[in-house]
Design an enzyme around this catalytic site. Structure first.
Site: not given
Length: 273
Positions: A6, A8, A103, A115, A133
């Site tokens: 990912d 972030e 994140h 998020h 996530e």
């Protein structure tokens, strides 16, 4: 081995201008993301030179990693939609999953760019426990018997995995100051730590159990838009739960839960006509 990357949680990244393809600093973000992926690939292969390494581009459009800059020894899983989303390429034969640049969940902060899947998902609760996530992907891997052995990101993201899988290796590449602020390691320092940590995680992966969550699972999802709630109730088995923002369903297992959450994310992209 599967490395899911990912954006972030990459060292140095703190702001949406660095993660959004339409913004000015995105190309720098892509380069930093690709370099950290390469560090982890190298660490995996340091520990197990004959390993087959798959890298899943797991941010936004799933087309962020620079293919020509990625370590040529790895197989790149790119583009969407695809089976298993952020875990594209995962199956029962995968030796381990490594989560890079992840994140924290929505509402789990303070955390950099926190998020859950998208800004349209406010919370996912499984048997009353919030999963972002990190938790959803670790549980999906665990459903197939595959452990998550490493995670890198900010200190809040690392704590989130440590709570779920205490024996996994975590690499904190930045200390949170706020949603768009952190104290970050130099990118080269982060890469050195990631390479060493990936080798360590692969060497002792047999000591890390898969995260297993037995079904059936009672699930509640809070959605940003009431219009998305309206669409979600058209899915068999999904019901409105009071108010305008929460839907509920019972999933037979984690795989069904995972697919339904991915579907809710896509439904949220449909705006009222």
């Amino acid at each position: 081995m599967l490395i899911s990357v990912d954006m972030e949680g990459i060292s140095g990244i703190v702001h949406p201008t660095e993660t959004n393809p339409d913004r000015y600093d995105y190309e720098r973000g892509r380069a930093l993301m690709t370099a950290e992926a390469n560090a982890v690939i190298a660490g995996v292969l340091d520990a197990e030179p004959d390993a087959v390494v798959w890298v899943a581009d797991a941010h936004g459009p799933f087309r962020n990693l620079l293919p020509e800059e990625l370590d040529r020894r790895a197989h790149l899983v790119r583009g969407r939609p695809r089976p298993l989303g952020m875990l594209g390429g995962l199956d029962e034969n995968t030796g381990a999953v490594l989560l890079v640049g992840y994140h924290a969940r929505a509402g789990g902060g303070p955390a950099v760019l926190a998020h859950t899947m998208s800004g349209d998902i406010l919370d996912v609760r499984v048997a009353g426990r919030s999963l972002g996530e990190i938790g959803l992907n670790a549980a999906m891997a665990g459903h197939l018997g595959v452990p998550v052995v490493l995670l890198s990101g900010d200190d809040t993201a690392c704590a989130e995995l440590a709570d779920l899988v205490p024996s996994a290796v975590t690499v904190t590449v930045k200390q949170v100051l706020g949603q768009a602020a952190a104290v970050a390691l130099h990118p080269e320092e982060s890469r050195e730590r990631l390479r060493a940590a990936a080798a360590d995680a692969i060497t002792r992966r047999g000591q890390v159990p898969p995260l297993t969550i037995a079904g059936p699972l009672d699930v509640e999802v809070d959605l940003y838009s009431p219009a998305t709630v309206d669409l979600a109730t058209l899915v068999p088995g999904v019901s409105r739960a009071g108010g305008d923002r929460t839907v509920t369903f019972t999933a037979a297992d984690v795989a069904e839960l995972y697919r339904l959450v991915l579907l809710l994310v896509q439904l949220a992209t449909i705006k009222p006509g």
